[in-house]
Design a protein around this motif. Structure first.
Motif, PDB file in Angstrom:
ATOM      1  N   THR A   1       0.653  -0.926  -0.386  1.00 49.31           N
ATOM      2  CA  THR A   1       0.163   0.160  -0.097  1.00 49.31           C
ATOM      3  C   THR A   1       0.666   1.408  -0.299  1.00 49.31           C
ATOM      4  OG1 THR A   1      -2.220  -0.872   0.917  1.00 49.31           O
ATOM      5  CG2 THR A   1      -2.059   1.556   1.002  1.00 49.31           C
ATOM      6  N   SER A   2       0.541   2.307  -0.780  1.00 47.05           N
ATOM      7  CA  SER A   2       1.170   3.674  -0.804  1.00 47.05           C
ATOM      8  C   SER A   2       0.943   4.035   0.647  1.00 47.05           C
ATOM      9  CB  SER A   2       0.646   4.402  -1.932  1.00 47.05           C
ATOM     10  OG  SER A   2       1.229   5.559  -1.662  1.00 47.05           O
ATOM     11  N   SER A   3       2.006   4.579   0.497  1.00 46.26           N
ATOM     12  CA  SER A   3       2.251   5.316   1.745  1.00 46.26           C
ATOM     13  C   SER A   3       1.486   6.926   2.128  1.00 46.26           C
ATOM     14  CB  SER A   3       3.881   5.678   2.624  1.00 46.26           C
ATOM     15  OG  SER A   3       4.251   6.772   1.608  1.00 46.26           O
ATOM     16  N   TYR A   4       1.190   6.925   1.041  1.00 46.73           N
ATOM     17  CA  TYR A   4       0.289   8.325   1.246  1.00 46.73           C
ATOM     18  C   TYR A   4      -1.569   8.336   0.878  1.00 46.73           C
ATOM     19  CZ  TYR A   4       4.020  11.609   0.214  1.00 46.73           C
ATOM     20  OH  TYR A   4       5.300  12.044   0.517  1.00 46.73           O
TER      21      TYR A   4
ATOM     22  N   ASN B   1     -11.040   7.453   2.403  1.00 50.54           N
ATOM     23  CA  ASN B   1     -10.208   5.052   2.557  1.00 50.54           C
ATOM     24  C   ASN B   1      -9.733   5.198   1.162  1.00 50.54           C
ATOM     25  OD1 ASN B   1      -8.822   3.273   3.806  1.00 50.54           O
ATOM     26  ND2 ASN B   1     -10.414   1.853   3.542  1.00 50.54           N
ATOM     27  N   GLU B   2      -9.090   6.418   0.176  1.00 51.73           N
ATOM     28  CA  GLU B   2      -8.778   5.632  -1.281  1.00 51.73           C
ATOM     29  C   GLU B   2      -7.609   5.029  -1.090  1.00 51.73           C
ATOM     30  OE1 GLU B   2      -9.523   9.860  -2.735  1.00 51.73           O
ATOM     31  OE2 GLU B   2     -11.734   8.845  -3.223  1.00 51.73           O
ATOM     32  N   CYS B   3      -7.508   3.914  -1.431  1.00 51.80           N
ATOM     33  CA  CYS B   3      -5.699   3.244  -1.636  1.00 51.80           C
ATOM     34  C   CYS B   3      -5.498   2.693  -3.372  1.00 51.80           C
ATOM     35  CB  CYS B   3      -5.879   2.388  -1.067  1.00 51.80           C
ATOM     36  SG  CYS B   3      -6.483   2.856   1.029  1.00 51.80           S
ATOM     37  N   VAL B   4      -3.852   3.085  -2.994  1.00 48.70           N
ATOM     38  CA  VAL B   4      -3.519   2.356  -4.188  1.00 48.70           C
ATOM     39  C   VAL B   4      -2.482   1.640  -3.879  1.00 48.70           C
ATOM     40  CG1 VAL B   4      -4.035   3.867  -5.886  1.00 48.70           C
ATOM     41  CG2 VAL B   4      -1.467   4.094  -4.641  1.00 48.70           C
ATOM     42  N   GLU B   5      -2.486   0.913  -4.703  1.00 49.33           N
ATOM     43  CA  GLU B   5      -1.213  -0.542  -4.319  1.00 49.33           C
ATOM     44  C   GLU B   5      -0.396  -0.205  -5.302  1.00 49.33           C
ATOM     45  OE1 GLU B   5      -3.716  -3.370  -1.873  1.00 49.33           O
ATOM     46  OE2 GLU B   5      -3.622  -4.196  -3.973  1.00 49.33           O
ATOM     47  N   CYS B   6       0.966  -0.875  -4.897  1.00 46.43           N
ATOM     48  CA  CYS B   6       1.649  -0.825  -5.871  1.00 46.43           C
ATOM     49  C   CYS B   6       3.350  -2.241  -6.238  1.00 46.43           C
ATOM     50  CB  CYS B   6       2.614   0.484  -5.439  1.00 46.43           C
ATOM     51  SG  CYS B   6       2.155   2.095  -6.345  1.00 46.43           S
ATOM     52  N   ALA B   7       3.650  -2.752  -7.262  1.00 49.20           N
ATOM     53  CA  ALA B   7       4.602  -3.782  -7.048  1.00 49.20           C
ATOM     54  C   ALA B   7       5.682  -3.536  -7.748  1.00 49.20           C
ATOM     55  CB  ALA B   7       3.645  -4.714  -7.402  1.00 49.20           C
TER      56      ALA B   7
ATOM     57  N   SER C   1      -6.631  -0.436  -4.555  1.00 48.43           N
ATOM     58  CA  SER C   1      -6.826  -1.412  -3.835  1.00 48.43           C
ATOM     59  C   SER C   1      -8.397  -2.972  -3.216  1.00 48.43           C
ATOM     60  CB  SER C   1      -6.283  -1.039  -2.248  1.00 48.43           C
ATOM     61  OG  SER C   1      -7.218   0.210  -1.841  1.00 48.43           O
ATOM     62  N   LYS C   2      -8.939  -1.460  -4.011  1.00 48.29           N
ATOM     63  CA  LYS C   2     -10.473  -1.840  -4.123  1.00 48.29           C
ATOM     64  C   LYS C   2     -11.001  -2.714  -4.496  1.00 48.29           C
ATOM     65  CE  LYS C   2     -12.153   2.187  -0.971  1.00 48.29           C
ATOM     66  NZ  LYS C   2     -13.127   2.955  -1.261  1.00 48.29           N
ATOM     67  N   ARG C   3     -10.323  -2.584  -5.569  1.00 51.23           N
ATOM     68  CA  ARG C   3     -10.504  -3.458  -6.543  1.00 51.23           C
ATOM     69  C   ARG C   3      -9.558  -3.650  -7.448  1.00 51.23           C
ATOM     70  NH1 ARG C   3     -14.431   0.285  -9.629  1.00 51.23           N
ATOM     71  NH2 ARG C   3     -12.839   0.998 -10.862  1.00 51.23           N
ATOM     72  N   PRO C   4      -9.092  -4.949  -6.630  1.00 50.90           N
ATOM     73  CA  PRO C   4      -7.367  -5.217  -7.154  1.00 50.90           C
ATOM     74  C   PRO C   4      -7.459  -5.917  -8.759  1.00 50.90           C
ATOM     75  CG  PRO C   4      -8.242  -6.745  -5.304  1.00 50.90           C
ATOM     76  CD  PRO C   4      -8.568  -5.904  -5.692  1.00 50.90           C
ATOM     77  N   ASN C   5      -8.658  -7.003  -8.858  1.00 50.75           N
ATOM     78  CA  ASN C   5      -8.739  -8.140  -9.895  1.00 50.75           C
ATOM     79  C   ASN C   5      -8.832  -7.030 -11.356  1.00 50.75           C
ATOM     80  OD1 ASN C   5      -7.760  -9.830  -9.123  1.00 50.75           O
ATOM     81  ND2 ASN C   5      -9.508 -10.231  -8.079  1.00 50.75           N
TER      82      ASN C   5
END
Length: 62
Positions: A9-12, A18-24, A35-39
């Protein structure tokens, strides 16, 4: 392989809505997803594009 990427999860992330992005990190750059809709898909950025994006954020130009 995409399914073996370790997302974090992004530190921001975690705003009041509760809007989140995930990075890889991938071999050819970086993947970003909701992050709420990873697929639902990812945005792929090459190493140079990611470096330019983070530099612009650090400088406050975006």
């Amino acid at each position: 392989m995409e399914d073996q990427l370790e997302y974090f999860t992004s530190s921001y992330s975690g705003s009041p809505n509760n809007e989140c992005v995930e990075c890889a990190f991938a071999r050819d750059g970086l993947r970003v997803r909701d992050s709420k809709r990873p697929n639902s898909g990812t945005i792929s950025l090459g190493h140079d594009a990611w470096a330019a994006f983070t530099a612009a954020v650090d400088q406050g130009t975006i």
